[in-house]
Design an enzyme around this catalytic site. Structure first.
Site, short mmCIF file in Angstrom:
data_model
loop_
_atom_site.label_atom_id
_atom_site.label_comp_id
_atom_site.label_asym_id
_atom_site.label_seq_id
_atom_site.Cartn_x
_atom_site.Cartn_y
_atom_site.Cartn_z
N PRO A 138 -3.14 0.05 19.39
CA PRO A 138 -2.92 -0.44 18.02
C PRO A 138 -3.12 0.58 16.90
CG PRO A 138 -4.99 -1.27 18.88
CD PRO A 138 -4.32 -0.56 20.02
N LYS A 154 1.90 -0.47 15.21
CA LYS A 154 3.34 -0.45 15.49
C LYS A 154 3.90 -1.62 16.30
CE LYS A 154 4.45 3.10 13.31
NZ LYS A 154 5.07 2.77 12.05
N TYR A 210 4.27 6.55 10.27
CA TYR A 210 3.45 5.39 9.92
C TYR A 210 4.26 4.36 9.12
CZ TYR A 210 -0.81 2.76 9.01
OH TYR A 210 -1.75 1.77 8.98
N TYR A 248 -9.04 4.77 8.21
CA TYR A 248 -9.17 5.09 9.63
C TYR A 248 -10.31 6.10 9.74
CZ TYR A 248 -4.61 2.95 10.70
OH TYR A 248 -3.57 2.07 10.88
N HIS A 289 0.83 -1.21 0.00
CA HIS A 289 0.00 0.00 0.00
C HIS A 289 0.87 1.25 0.00
CE1 HIS A 289 -3.96 -1.93 1.65
NE2 HIS A 289 -3.51 -2.50 0.56
P1 FAD Z 1 3.66 -11.88 21.26
O1 FAD Z 1 3.26 -11.89 19.85
O2 FAD Z 1 2.62 -11.67 22.30
O3 FAD Z 1 4.44 -13.23 21.54
C1 FAD Z 1 4.75 -13.67 22.84
C2 FAD Z 1 4.75 -15.18 22.86
O4 FAD Z 1 5.16 -15.62 24.15
C3 FAD Z 1 3.37 -15.75 22.61
O5 FAD Z 1 3.43 -16.74 21.61
C4 FAD Z 1 2.95 -16.33 23.96
O6 FAD Z 1 2.12 -17.47 23.83
C5 FAD Z 1 4.31 -16.69 24.55
N1 FAD Z 1 4.32 -16.74 26.02
C6 FAD Z 1 3.66 -15.92 26.87
N2 FAD Z 1 3.93 -16.27 28.14
C7 FAD Z 1 4.78 -17.33 28.09
C8 FAD Z 1 5.41 -18.12 29.08
N3 FAD Z 1 5.22 -17.89 30.38
N4 FAD Z 1 6.21 -19.13 28.68
C9 FAD Z 1 6.42 -19.35 27.36
N5 FAD Z 1 5.84 -18.62 26.37
C10 FAD Z 1 5.03 -17.62 26.73
N6 FAD Z 1 1.34 -4.49 15.55
C11 FAD Z 1 1.78 -3.99 14.36
O7 FAD Z 1 3.00 -3.80 14.21
N7 FAD Z 1 0.93 -3.73 13.32
C12 FAD Z 1 -0.40 -3.93 13.46
O8 FAD Z 1 -1.13 -3.73 12.48
C13 FAD Z 1 -0.91 -4.39 14.71
N8 FAD Z 1 -2.22 -4.60 14.90
C14 FAD Z 1 -2.66 -5.19 16.05
C15 FAD Z 1 -4.01 -5.43 16.20
C16 FAD Z 1 -4.48 -6.04 17.36
C17 FAD Z 1 -5.95 -6.27 17.50
C18 FAD Z 1 -3.56 -6.43 18.39
C19 FAD Z 1 -4.05 -7.13 19.64
C20 FAD Z 1 -2.22 -6.19 18.25
C21 FAD Z 1 -1.75 -5.56 17.10
N9 FAD Z 1 -0.41 -5.28 16.93
C22 FAD Z 1 0.03 -4.70 15.75
C23 FAD Z 1 0.55 -5.60 17.98
C24 FAD Z 1 1.30 -6.90 17.73
O9 FAD Z 1 0.39 -7.96 17.49
C25 FAD Z 1 2.20 -7.22 18.94
O10 FAD Z 1 2.90 -6.05 19.29
C26 FAD Z 1 3.18 -8.35 18.62
O11 FAD Z 1 2.53 -9.59 18.65
C27 FAD Z 1 4.35 -8.38 19.64
O12 FAD Z 1 5.16 -9.48 19.40
P2 FAD Z 1 5.92 -10.20 20.58
O13 FAD Z 1 6.68 -11.32 19.97
O14 FAD Z 1 6.64 -9.20 21.41
O15 FAD Z 1 4.76 -10.76 21.53
C1 DHB Z 2 -4.45 -3.46 11.35
C2 DHB Z 2 -4.23 -3.31 12.70
C3 DHB Z 2 -3.92 -2.07 13.19
O1 DHB Z 2 -3.68 -1.90 14.51
C4 DHB Z 2 -3.82 -0.97 12.36
O2 DHB Z 2 -3.53 0.25 12.87
C5 DHB Z 2 -4.03 -1.13 11.00
C6 DHB Z 2 -4.35 -2.39 10.50
C7 DHB Z 2 -4.80 -4.80 10.83
O3 DHB Z 2 -4.95 -5.73 11.64
O4 DHB Z 2 -4.94 -4.96 9.63
#
Ligand code: FAD
Ligand code: DHB
Length: 390
Positions: free
Chosen positions: A293, A297, A384, A200, A75
């Site tokens: 969210p 990021k 962004y 948005y 995009h």
């Molecule tokens: P996580 O993905 O949470 O991974 C952590 C892992 O550790 C998990 O698999 C969990 O099961 C495991 N774990 C937890 N506790 C334990 C334990 N005690 N022992 C062993 N394993 C454990 N980010 C973006 O950049 N762009 C987006 O568009 C965006 N949209 C989002 C939309 C939504 C609705 C949500 C909820 C989040 C969004 N995010 C977005 C955020 C993004 O999903 C997270 O920031 C990202 O998953 C972080 O990665 P991580 O590896 O740090 O943590």
């Molecule tokens: C999506 C999630 C977000 O948090 C955002 O700002 C834009 C898109 C997505 O899940 O597609």
């Protein structure tokens, strides 16, 4: 108790843990990854969708983006919709960079496959992780047997609800936190996106976001109250609310609807711990910080952290000392706070605040400014698409 010895023990197989494991592998550094959930669970967990330009560049350089390049959507802009009119922010024209739409769970599938290909250990369904700060390492239970991992360093990549951050004495950490009076109800729908780019939407009834995963799958979000019970949102109510909040003065536009494949509510908060390490334990990704969210990021920030961490481990193991490890937290936190600000700003500009007409006027003024001033639009765009990786 079976004992495993490695250089870096990684807790959590989300984007942070798996990208770190791969970067370490490329540096010839041994690691063990333990994940609480099953492989099936993490491969199906629907979360982020927007990858920054720099995230894709890094994944490409380290050989993790082959399927991403085949299947992603590129995009060059996003739209801000308010007062029934859409205003495009031309991201690429303003910054020279683009964004990628690719589901986090698809990326996680690719990362798991790459890890398994290296032949290095990745243990799913590893429960009851117990971290030792004195002698670096941890133990976990798998198939009813407790295993011990001894290592030089532990990387806590276990997300916001993980165990790593909780073992650091509270007195050693400064916690910054803000909870928002709203949450996002997200759905994944079997319906072609009704728009080519993300929308948005600022609306009197609350924020809405129109996103997508593929030309056949739409991803949509609605601002709801925190702790909103999902039972109060049958499919018909969700679609009606989306139709209202995404409506335009242009009568030619309509939302495509279809079967809802997934539905969930996510809380919104800003959270940072400082420093991001304690002794031999290093926190990365959501374990150390959470952003609301709205700026898309969290995943990108998690990848930026582990890039810094992997380089610091590589310097350490090639005889360059612990200087980069000592600087890890400070290096990451500069980016973390920039992104905290951007995510808070996007959230504040776009979400309805009850009974607050003054804030509403400020939001509309900001939206008009950001969509009419090239300088203001560029500020939004460069944040962004993502600032250069450290
Ligand atoms: P996580 O993905 O949470 O991974 C952590 C892992 O550790 C998990 O698999 C969990 O099961 C495991 N774990 C937890 N506790 C334990 C334990 N005690 N022992 C062993 N394993 C454990 N980010 C973006 O950049 N762009 C987006 O568009 C965006 N949209 C989002 C939309 C939504 C609705 C949500 C909820 C989040 C969004 N995010 C977005 C955020 C993004 O999903 C997270 O920031 C990202 O998953 C972080 O990665 P991580 O590896 O740090 O943590
Ligand atoms: C999506 C999630 C977000 O948090 C955002 O700002 C834009 C898109 C997505 O899940 O597609």
């Amino acid at each position: 108790m079976p004992v495993q010895r490695t250089q870096v023990g990684i807790i959590g197989a989300g984007p942070a843990g798996l990208v770190l494991a791969h970067l370490l592998h490329l540096h010839g550094i041994d690691s063990i990854v333990v994940e609480r959930q099953t492989r099936e669970h993490v491969e199906k967990r629907i979360r982020a969708g927007v990858l920054e330009h720099g995230t894709v560049e890094l994944l490409t350089e380290i050989g993790l983006a082959r399927r991403l390049h085949r299947e992603r959507m590129i995009h060059h802009g996003i739209e801000l919709l308010f007062d029934g009119v859409g205003h495009r922010i031309p991201l690429t024209e303003l910054t020279g960079r683009e964004i990628t739409i690719y589901g986090q769970h698809e990326l996680v599938k690719d990362l798991i496959a790459a890890r398994l290909d290296t032949g290095r250990p990745l243990v799913f369904a590893a429960t009851d992780v117990d971290i030792s700060l004195d002698e670096p390492g941890f133990s976990y239970v798998h198939d009813g047997v407790r295993h011990e991992v001894r290592c030089d360093f532990v990387a806590g990549c276990d997300g916001f609800h993980g165990v790593s951050r909780t073992v650091i004495p509270r007195s050693a950490l400064t916690v910054y936190q803000r909870d928002y009076p709203h949450a996002w109800l997200g759905i994944l729908a079997q319906a072609p996106p009704a728009s080519d780019e993300l929308v948005y939407a600022y609306h009197d009834r609350g924020f809405a976001l129109h996103s997508m995963r593929t030309p056949e799958i739409t991803r949509l979000y609605l601002q709801v109250r925190p702790e909103e019970p999902l039972e109060e949102w049958p499919d018909g109510r969700i679609w009606a609310e989306l139709r209202t909040r995404l409506s335009r003065n242009d009568p030619g536009w309509h939302l495509n609807e279809g079967p809802i494949l997934e539905k969930s509510v996510a809380a919104m908060r800003s959270f940072v711990v400082e420093p991001m390490h304690h002794g031999s334990l290093f926190l990365a990704g959501d374990a150390a910080h959470i952003v609301p969210p709205t700026g898309a990021k969290g995943l990108n920030l998690a990848v930026a952290d582990v890039k810094v961490l992997a380089e610091a481990f590589a310097a350490y193991y090639t005889g360059h000392g612990a200087k980069l490890l000592d600087a890890y937290s400070e290096t990451c936190l500069r980016r973390v706070w920039r992104i905290q600000h951007f995510s808070w700003w996007m959230t504040s500009m776009l979400h309805r605040v009850d009974d607050d007409p003054f804030t509403r006027q400020l939001q509309l003024s900001q939206l008009r400014y950001v969509t009419s001033s090239r300088a203001a639009a560029t500020t939004l765009a460069e944040n962004y698409v993502g600032l250069p990786l450290p």
